[in-house]
Design an enzyme around this catalytic site. Structure first.
Site, PDB file in Angstrom:
ATOM      1  CD1 TRP A 101      -2.078  -2.271   1.878  1.00 62.35           C
ATOM      2  CD2 TRP A 101      -2.714  -1.418  -0.168  1.00 62.35           C
ATOM      3  NE1 TRP A 101      -3.012  -2.896   1.694  1.00 62.35           N
ATOM      4  CE2 TRP A 101      -3.499  -2.462   0.448  1.00 62.35           C
ATOM      5  CE3 TRP A 101      -3.212  -0.896  -1.025  1.00 62.35           C
ATOM      6  CZ2 TRP A 101      -4.730  -3.439  -0.483  1.00 62.35           C
ATOM      7  CZ3 TRP A 101      -4.159  -1.280  -2.055  1.00 62.35           C
ATOM      8  CH2 TRP A 101      -4.764  -2.538  -1.697  1.00 62.35           C
ATOM      9  CG  ASP A 171      -3.176   3.741   4.400  1.00 62.87           C
ATOM     10  OD1 ASP A 171      -4.160   3.457   5.089  1.00 62.87           O
ATOM     11  OD2 ASP A 171      -2.909   3.305   3.378  1.00 62.87           O
ATOM     12  CE  LYS A 195      -8.750  -3.181   4.041  1.00 62.69           C
ATOM     13  NZ  LYS A 195      -7.714  -2.350   3.548  1.00 62.69           N
TER      14      LYS A 195
HETATM   15  C1  PLP Z   1      -7.218  -1.941   2.127  1.00 69.55           C
HETATM   16  C2  PLP Z   1      -6.071  -0.991   2.230  1.00 69.55           C
HETATM   17  C3  PLP Z   1      -5.715   0.197   1.155  1.00 69.55           C
HETATM   18  C4  PLP Z   1      -6.610   0.099  -0.062  1.00 69.55           C
HETATM   19  O1  PLP Z   1      -8.078   0.693   0.396  1.00 69.55           O
HETATM   20  P1  PLP Z   1      -9.179   0.696  -0.872  1.00 69.55           P
HETATM   21  O2  PLP Z   1     -10.225   1.428   0.030  1.00 69.55           O
HETATM   22  O3  PLP Z   1      -9.644  -0.694  -1.536  1.00 69.55           O
HETATM   23  O4  PLP Z   1      -8.458   1.511  -1.752  1.00 69.55           O
HETATM   24  C5  PLP Z   1      -4.819   1.019   1.409  1.00 69.55           C
HETATM   25  N1  PLP Z   1      -4.127   1.024   2.654  1.00 69.55           N
HETATM   26  C6  PLP Z   1      -4.221   0.121   3.432  1.00 69.55           C
HETATM   27  C7  PLP Z   1      -3.407   0.068   4.659  1.00 69.55           C
HETATM   28  C8  PLP Z   1      -5.117  -1.060   3.426  1.00 69.55           C
HETATM   29  O5  PLP Z   1      -5.338  -1.858   4.108  1.00 69.55           O
END
Ligand code: PLP
Length: 360
Positions: A101, A171, A195
């Site tokens: 990511w 993030d 998540k």
């Molecule tokens: C799942 C995830 C993403 C991507 O998320 P989307 O909403 O599918 O774009 C980005 N960063 C992390 C840490 C993730 O777990």
């Protein structure tokens, strides 16, 4: 009927109480005789839902007044572009790459300027967090970017890099509201909801006001400008209205469980018993470096791919769903987000012990 425990990395398990409440209100939200799904996003009732969600999130994370809370769409992945478009004023930023990511975010940043990778753990399949004490930040960096919990590899920052005043952007998709955090240490926090917070379709960004100028990358679409959404208070266009409502119910659920301190305590207990088992097992082995272990995503292997596959299949038959590791790394991953009850982790450990006895 057998009990099913869902260990999916995302979309992921949500609190049963929240789903029940949403079901109760599905056809008639508080006497309106409408579902939240059917309401105008500009109605008084919906405005109340949005404002309450925002206020509860602000309270849970103790978000100071000089930070803006935005409910956006496009997933965390759209933020990979919005961040440089809006915040890379000098066309340069530093990225610490601790997984796919963060790597994707850096690659996206490269489209808008110089995205310097100042540290990486790719040499060991992202199984650790790089040394943060000797980072060389770039003189012109507009921000330092990290991915705080690495969903695919099960690692997490236990301390933050000292960025010497350069805004830190994190993030937090897969550790959002899993424990208290000090928002003032960041320029911006963001994450997809699917998540740990709610349904896919909602992305939350928390941004320090002074970073929000009207100077953006030339040609940035109106919808991808943070100031557009700040000025309109997340109602520039139709927001992911129903998803935000569910997020709001989850915020209330977290409050009822003792807030983020309560979450942290439960998450440490759950992860603790699972890691303890992994450390004592003769068959299963955790893959993340011990001091960098995630509370949310627990990755492990047997060391034998065929046995991994057998384990995932037999676990599924017993009601333990989605234990297969990410397609890029294989092995197993148990995502044990806020809403995974401790009984689910205990039942998994019991099953793993039995599997070990039968197959060692
Ligand atoms: C799942 C995830 C993403 C991507 O998320 P989307 O909403 O599918 O774009 C980005 N960063 C992390 C840490 C993730 O777990």
């Amino acid at each position: 009927m057998k009990t099913v425990y869902n260990f999916s990395a995302g979309p992921a398990v949500l609190p049963k109480e929240v789903l029940q409440e949403a079901a109760n209100e599905m056809l008639d939200y508080k006497g309106s005789q409408m579902s939240v799904m059917e309401m105008s996003h500009r109605s008084k009732v919906y405005e109340g839902i949005l404002n309450e969600a925002k206020a509860d999130l602000k309270e849970l994370l103790s978000i100071p007044d000089n930070y803006k809370i935005l409910f956006l769409q496009g997933g965390a992945s759209t933020q990979f572009a919005m961040i440089p478009m809006n915040l890379m004023k000098n066309h340069e930023a530093d990225y610490i790459v601790t997984g796919q990511w963060a790597k994707k975010a850096a690659q996206e940043g490269q489209l808008y300027g110089k995205a310097n990778v100042i540290a990486s753990s790719e040499d060991k399949t992202f199984s650790y967090i790089p040394d943060l004490d000797n980072l060389a930040f770039s003189k012109n960096a507009d921000y330092v970017y990290i991915c705080e919990n690495n969903t695919i590899y099960g690692t997490k920052y236990s301390t933050l890099p000292d960025t010497k005043g350069i805004p830190l952007i994190s993030d937090i998709s897969s550790c959002f509201l899993s424990e208290p955090m000090d928002v003032t240490k960041y320029g911006m926090l963001f994450g997809g909801a699917q998540k740990n917070i709610g349904p896919a379709g909602v992305t939350i960004a928390i941004i320090r006001e002074d970073l929000l100028g009207d100077e953006v990358f030339e040609g940035t679409p109106t919808m991808l400008r943070y100031d557009t959404h700040v000025k309109a208070d997340s109602l520039y266009n139709t927001p992911p209205a129903y998803g935000i409502y569910i997020c709001g119910l989850v915020f209330k659920w977290i409050k009822s469980q003792g807030g983020l301190e309560g979450m942290k305590k439960m998450n440490e207990e759950k992860a603790g018993i699972l890691y303890d088992f992994l450390d004592s097992s003769h068959m299963f082995k955790g893959t993340a470096r011990k001091q960098d272990r995630s509370l949310m995503n627990v990755c492990f292997i047997t060391g034998d791919e065929k046995l991994d596959k057998k384990f995932v299949e037999e676990a599924k038959e017993e009601g333990f769903e989605n234990l297969k590791g990410h397609r890029s790394v294989g092995g197993m991953r148990a995502s044990i987000y806020n809403a995974m009850p401790k009984e689910g982790v205990e039942a998994l450990i019991k099953f793993m012990k039995k599997f070990e006895e039968e197959n060692l």
